[in-house]
Design a protein around this motif. Structure first.
Motif, PDB file in Angstrom:
ATOM      1  N   THR A  40      -8.708  -3.779  -1.444  1.00  0.00           N
ATOM      2  CA  THR A  40      -7.383  -3.146  -1.436  1.00  0.00           C
ATOM      3  C   THR A  40      -7.159  -2.202  -2.611  1.00  0.00           C
ATOM      4  O   THR A  40      -6.067  -1.647  -2.747  1.00  0.00           O
ATOM      5  CB  THR A  40      -6.279  -4.220  -1.435  1.00  0.00           C
ATOM      6  OG1 THR A  40      -6.390  -5.003  -2.622  1.00  0.00           O
ATOM      7  CG2 THR A  40      -6.339  -5.097  -0.210  1.00  0.00           C
ATOM      8  N   ARG A  48      -0.492  -3.038  -1.618  1.00  0.00           N
ATOM      9  CA  ARG A  48      -1.313  -4.141  -2.163  1.00  0.00           C
ATOM     10  C   ARG A  48      -0.448  -5.359  -2.455  1.00  0.00           C
ATOM     11  O   ARG A  48      -0.829  -6.491  -2.150  1.00  0.00           O
ATOM     12  CB  ARG A  48      -2.012  -3.713  -3.454  1.00  0.00           C
ATOM     13  CG  ARG A  48      -3.168  -2.788  -3.240  1.00  0.00           C
ATOM     14  CD  ARG A  48      -3.913  -2.567  -4.514  1.00  0.00           C
ATOM     15  NE  ARG A  48      -3.001  -2.216  -5.595  1.00  0.00           N
ATOM     16  CZ  ARG A  48      -3.245  -1.341  -6.535  1.00  0.00           C
ATOM     17  NH1 ARG A  48      -4.382  -0.713  -6.589  1.00  0.00           N
ATOM     18  NH2 ARG A  48      -2.355  -1.089  -7.466  1.00  0.00           N
ATOM     19  N   THR A  49       0.728  -5.127  -3.032  1.00  0.00           N
ATOM     20  CA  THR A  49       1.641  -6.227  -3.344  1.00  0.00           C
ATOM     21  C   THR A  49       2.135  -6.895  -2.067  1.00  0.00           C
ATOM     22  O   THR A  49       2.228  -8.124  -1.996  1.00  0.00           O
ATOM     23  CB  THR A  49       2.827  -5.714  -4.176  1.00  0.00           C
ATOM     24  OG1 THR A  49       2.327  -5.054  -5.328  1.00  0.00           O
ATOM     25  CG2 THR A  49       3.731  -6.854  -4.610  1.00  0.00           C
TER      26      THR A  49
END
Length: 77
Positions: A40, A48-49
């Motif tokens: 990622t 990504r979070t």
């Protein structure tokens, strides 16, 4: 209260609950980052979070925190 009925255990303090939550979340985030990091890395931070929290929150909330709460109850009897 009838004899033989287990008394409900008192909820752990807010400090102990925070520690239990941290013990569930920190290692889960670490493992997830190690596993997903390279795959990622090219994605934007918000995506990504989102992916990370979509994995970590259910694992912690439905599996690890209840398990740690049961262990805490058994250890504090």
């Amino acid at each position: 209260m009838p004899t033989g009925t287990p008394s409900p255990s008192a909820a752990p303090s807010v400090h102990r609950r925070a520690l239990i939550t941290w013990l569930a979340v920190y290692p889960t985030i670490t493992v997830a980052l190690a596993a997903l990091g390279p795959a990622t890395a090219h994605l934007p931070l918000l995506l990504r979070t989102l992916i990370l929290t979509a994995i970590v929150v259910p694992v912690a909330a439905y599996a690890l925190i209840p398990l740690l709460m049961k262990a805490n109850a058994a250890l504090t009897r």
